[in-house]
Design an enzyme around this catalytic site. Structure first.
Site, PDB file in Angstrom:
ATOM      1  N   GLY A   1     -31.770  11.549 -16.004  1.00 57.09           N
ATOM      2  CA  GLY A   1     -32.551  11.112 -14.593  1.00 57.09           C
ATOM      3  C   GLY A   1     -33.373   9.848 -14.964  1.00 57.09           C
ATOM      4  O   GLY A   1     -32.883   8.823 -15.006  1.00 57.09           O
TER       5      GLY A   1
ATOM      6  N   LYS B   1     -18.614  11.875   3.036  1.00 63.53           N
ATOM      7  CA  LYS B   1     -17.328  12.590   3.135  1.00 63.53           C
ATOM      8  C   LYS B   1     -17.186  13.354   4.570  1.00 63.53           C
ATOM      9  O   LYS B   1     -16.087  13.137   5.277  1.00 63.53           O
ATOM     10  CB  LYS B   1     -17.386  13.930   2.054  1.00 63.53           C
ATOM     11  CG  LYS B   1     -16.127  14.378   1.909  1.00 63.53           C
ATOM     12  CD  LYS B   1     -16.396  15.383   0.653  1.00 63.53           C
ATOM     13  CE  LYS B   1     -14.850  16.214   0.294  1.00 63.53           C
ATOM     14  NZ  LYS B   1     -15.210  17.142  -0.644  1.00 63.53           N
TER      15      LYS B   1
ATOM     16  N   LYS C   1     -23.447  14.598 -21.039  1.00 63.78           N
ATOM     17  CA  LYS C   1     -24.350  13.858 -21.150  1.00 63.78           C
ATOM     18  C   LYS C   1     -24.645  13.337 -22.848  1.00 63.78           C
ATOM     19  O   LYS C   1     -25.125  12.318 -23.099  1.00 63.78           O
ATOM     20  CB  LYS C   1     -25.859  14.220 -20.796  1.00 63.78           C
ATOM     21  CG  LYS C   1     -25.888  14.315 -19.138  1.00 63.78           C
ATOM     22  CD  LYS C   1     -27.291  15.318 -19.082  1.00 63.78           C
ATOM     23  CE  LYS C   1     -27.572  15.392 -17.416  1.00 63.78           C
ATOM     24  NZ  LYS C   1     -28.438  16.319 -16.794  1.00 63.78           N
TER      25      LYS C   1
ATOM     26  N   ILE D   1     -35.297   9.253 -17.097  1.00 62.33           N
ATOM     27  CA  ILE D   1     -35.835   8.555 -18.514  1.00 62.33           C
ATOM     28  C   ILE D   1     -34.941   7.482 -18.847  1.00 62.33           C
ATOM     29  O   ILE D   1     -33.758   7.711 -18.959  1.00 62.33           O
ATOM     30  CB  ILE D   1     -35.804   9.707 -19.665  1.00 62.33           C
ATOM     31  CG1 ILE D   1     -36.620  10.810 -19.433  1.00 62.33           C
ATOM     32  CG2 ILE D   1     -35.950   9.205 -21.071  1.00 62.33           C
ATOM     33  CD1 ILE D   1     -36.688  11.956 -20.161  1.00 62.33           C
TER      34      ILE D   1
HETATM   35  N1  LIG Z   1     -29.209  15.677  -8.081  1.00 59.78           N
HETATM   36  C1  LIG Z   1     -29.611  15.043  -9.192  1.00 59.78           C
HETATM   37  O1  LIG Z   1     -30.754  15.208  -9.465  1.00 59.78           O
HETATM   38  C2  LIG Z   1     -28.771  14.429 -10.109  1.00 59.78           C
HETATM   39  C3  LIG Z   1     -29.186  13.739 -11.324  1.00 59.78           C
HETATM   40  C4  LIG Z   1     -28.645  12.816 -12.028  1.00 59.78           C
HETATM   41  C5  LIG Z   1     -27.253  12.483 -11.593  1.00 59.78           C
HETATM   42  N2  LIG Z   1     -26.566  13.277 -10.663  1.00 59.78           N
HETATM   43  C6  LIG Z   1     -25.329  13.224 -10.329  1.00 59.78           C
HETATM   44  O2  LIG Z   1     -25.116  12.287  -9.267  1.00 59.78           O
HETATM   45  C7  LIG Z   1     -24.136  12.209  -8.380  1.00 59.78           C
HETATM   46  C8  LIG Z   1     -24.586  12.911  -6.777  1.00 59.78           C
HETATM   47  O3  LIG Z   1     -25.662  13.919  -7.010  1.00 59.78           O
HETATM   48  P1  LIG Z   1     -26.218  14.433  -5.707  1.00 59.78           P
HETATM   49  O4  LIG Z   1     -27.019  15.679  -6.211  1.00 59.78           O
HETATM   50  O5  LIG Z   1     -26.997  13.498  -4.857  1.00 59.78           O
HETATM   51  O6  LIG Z   1     -24.915  15.247  -4.880  1.00 59.78           O
HETATM   52  P2  LIG Z   1     -25.229  15.739  -3.175  1.00 59.78           P
HETATM   53  O7  LIG Z   1     -26.570  16.005  -2.898  1.00 59.78           O
HETATM   54  O8  LIG Z   1     -24.109  16.907  -3.443  1.00 59.78           O
HETATM   55  O9  LIG Z   1     -24.378  14.645  -2.187  1.00 59.78           O
HETATM   56  C9  LIG Z   1     -23.090  14.247  -2.699  1.00 59.78           C
HETATM   57  C10 LIG Z   1     -22.801  13.159  -1.525  1.00 59.78           C
HETATM   58  O10 LIG Z   1     -21.482  12.762  -1.978  1.00 59.78           O
HETATM   59  C11 LIG Z   1     -20.918  12.728  -0.728  1.00 59.78           C
HETATM   60  N3  LIG Z   1     -19.364  12.518  -1.246  1.00 59.78           N
HETATM   61  C12 LIG Z   1     -18.860  13.840  -2.000  1.00 59.78           C
HETATM   62  N4  LIG Z   1     -17.368  13.444  -2.103  1.00 59.78           N
HETATM   63  C13 LIG Z   1     -17.098  12.429  -1.540  1.00 59.78           C
HETATM   64  C14 LIG Z   1     -16.117  11.404  -1.446  1.00 59.78           C
HETATM   65  N5  LIG Z   1     -15.001  11.776  -1.980  1.00 59.78           N
HETATM   66  N6  LIG Z   1     -16.207  10.195  -0.802  1.00 59.78           N
HETATM   67  C15 LIG Z   1     -17.398   9.847  -0.075  1.00 59.78           C
HETATM   68  N7  LIG Z   1     -18.475  10.706  -0.375  1.00 59.78           N
HETATM   69  C16 LIG Z   1     -18.404  11.886  -1.025  1.00 59.78           C
HETATM   70  C17 LIG Z   1     -21.168  13.724  -0.067  1.00 59.78           C
HETATM   71  O11 LIG Z   1     -20.978  13.403   1.400  1.00 59.78           O
HETATM   72  P3  LIG Z   1     -21.372  14.357   2.616  1.00 59.78           P
HETATM   73  O12 LIG Z   1     -22.827  13.949   2.720  1.00 59.78           O
HETATM   74  O13 LIG Z   1     -20.624  13.747   3.773  1.00 59.78           O
HETATM   75  O14 LIG Z   1     -21.266  15.947   2.095  1.00 59.78           O
HETATM   76  C18 LIG Z   1     -22.712  13.687  -0.164  1.00 59.78           C
HETATM   77  O15 LIG Z   1     -23.408  12.583   0.614  1.00 59.78           O
HETATM   78  C19 LIG Z   1     -23.414  13.558  -9.130  1.00 59.78           C
HETATM   79  O16 LIG Z   1     -22.311  12.953  -9.997  1.00 59.78           O
HETATM   80  C20 LIG Z   1     -24.454  14.180 -10.143  1.00 59.78           C
HETATM   81  O17 LIG Z   1     -24.060  14.581 -11.187  1.00 59.78           O
HETATM   82  C21 LIG Z   1     -27.498  14.068  -9.672  1.00 59.78           C
END
Ligand SMILES: NC(=O)c1ccc[n+]([C@@H]2O[C@H](COP(=O)([O-])OP(=O)(O)OC[C@H]3O[C@@H](n4cnc5c(N)ncnc54)[C@H](OP(=O)(O)O)[C@@H]3O)[C@@H](O)[C@H]2O)c1
Length: 411
Positions: free
Chosen positions: A128, A41, A199, A130
């Protein structure tokens, strides 16, 4: 898939995107694919890798005909939905980690993938690392799931562990979870049970063939919990866990909800601590199974994304709807324990108990146990989100115990 190596477009390079990228690079000799572009983004953000692969417009991936697989790991459910939908419509396969997006739009996207003969997978969206969705879809497909229950939100489990083991307040435990990166700066989704209910609705589809919207499900988080309550439960040898549960009734109908639960310390889920996740299943043939592991984090979640990507590369096409029809029973009587401080008194008067046991203690202001009807509790909690009362599932409560209590309390 023909045309190797397959070109992948990755959306998001945060926690999950980077975990997946690292695993993909380390395992690249195992797969005939490469990550061609990464769309993020913020063009001004510093990135941990120097690569000419970063782009800032979704079209850079979506309009690229050489990209045949989209991996979506962004934190914006609406944007993720448009990405997944457009990608499937243009004949690309999609792997996603976004539980909110799958819970809200999964039915539509699965149907679209089916009609396009493309694969849509989202193992990372639930628990995650699992591999519960793969197991439900394949390994357990010819068994019958009688019930499942799980700790599927790491942030709330971390907070509950801290409150039980150190006696700290909810606010202090939440602050520590945020400082350690286990909870978002806006923790609403986690602590109010939304994340778990997203979930659970995905699990219901894969375990029971039920397409339930998250709003249909009874949900209560842990944000009204105070140390008096955790202290009381610790002394009584209970642990409070935020549980997602679903069980089949004898007539084949199903009940499902997300509620904090009072678990006796000897319960296998009571010892699941900190940010860990666990899911327990009861199956007709395989009997009890307990799956336990990291529910979040960069490489645990990235590994689940990688497993989905590998399935797509092997030519896997999702097999459509799970072929079991069950229906929700919304009048199930649930055994509940309810506590609140004196300011919650007026709200508690209206709590829809049908069978009520005597007051346990006035240490909290009020604490009751009894049976209440699923749909009425759900409607009550939806109408009174700021009650200050704490509602927990109490699996050890028996009807006999409720009957023995002679007085119905007037609060
Ligand atoms: N974190 C976990 O442990 C975990 C576990 C299971 C599922 N999830 C799911 O996985 C997804 C990502 O989570 P995360 O923790 O990795 O989030 P994060 O660390 O906040 O990273 C989000 C990423 O998405 C990018 N982004 C946001 N809006 C965008 C758009 N419109 N177009 C293109 N890129 C965009 C951001 O860009 P910038 O880098 O430019 O800000 C960033 O790189 C979420 O749906 C979350 O619920 C996460």
């Amino acid at each position: 898939m023909s045309d190797f190596p397959v070109q992948i477009g990755l959306f998001g390079f945060g926690c999950v995107g980077q975990g997946f990228y690292r695993i993909f690079q380390e395992q690249q000799s195992e797969v005939q694919a490469q990550i061609r572009k990464i769309v993020v983004k913020n063009p001004n953000k510093e990135r941990p890798i120097a690569t000419g692969k970063f782009y800032f417009q979704a079209q850079d991936i979506l309009n690229d005909p050489t990209i045949r697989l989209v991996v979506e790991a962004i934190d914006d459910a609406e944007a993720a939905y448009h990405i997944a939908k457009t990608a499937l419509q243009s004949g690309k396969h999609v792997v996603s980690a976004n539980k909110k997006m799958v819970a809200l739009y999964g039915n539509e996207l699965r149907a679209l993938a089916h009609s396009q003969q493309r694969t849509f997978l989202y193992e990372a969206a639930v628990a995650g690392s699992i591999p519960i969705l793969q197991l439900l879809q394949h390994y357990y497909r010819y068994d019958r799931i009688e019930w499942l229950r799980g700790i599927i939100n790491g942030s709330t489990n971390f907070i509950l562990s801290k409150m039980h083991s150190e006696g700290v307040t909810y606010e202090a435990a939440l602050q520590e979870a945020q400082a350690l990166g286990f909870a978002e700066s806006d923790p609403t989704l986690d602590v109010e049970g939304f994340d778990a209910v997203y979930k659970l609705s995905i699990l219901l589809y894969h375990a029971f063939g039920i397409e339930a919207s998250p709003e249909q499900l009874l949900r209560q988080g842990i944000h009204h919990l105070d140390p008096l309550t955790t202290g009381y439960c610790t002394r009584k040898k209970y642990r409070i866990k935020l549980l997602a549960q679903a069980y089949e009734r004898s007539d084949g109908s199903l009940t499902a909800f997300v509620l904090p639960a009072l678990l006796p310390v000897q319960d296998p889920l009571a010892s699941v601590e900190q940010e860990e996740n666990a899911i327990e299943l009861s199956l007709r043939y395989a009997h009890r199974q307990l799956l336990r592991g990291k529910g979040a984090g960069s490489t645990p979640t990235g590994a689940a994304v990688m497993a989905d990507v590998a399935r797509v590369l092997k030519g896997y096409i999702a097999t459509g709807k799970v072929n079991i029809k069950r229906y929700f029973y919304e009048e199930e009587m649930l055994p509940l324990w309810v506590s609140g401080n004196s300011s919650a008194r007026r709200v508690l008067q209206h709590f829809p108990f049908h069978e009520l046991h005597a007051q346990i203690s006035d240490a909290f202001g009020f604490a009751f146990e009894g049976y209440a009807r699923y749909d009425q509790v759900r409607d009550f909690l939806q109408k009174h989100p700021q009650t200050g009362i704490f509602v927990a599932y109490h699996p050890q409560l028996t009807r006999q115990r409720v009957k023995q209590a002679s007085t119905l309390l007037s609060v």
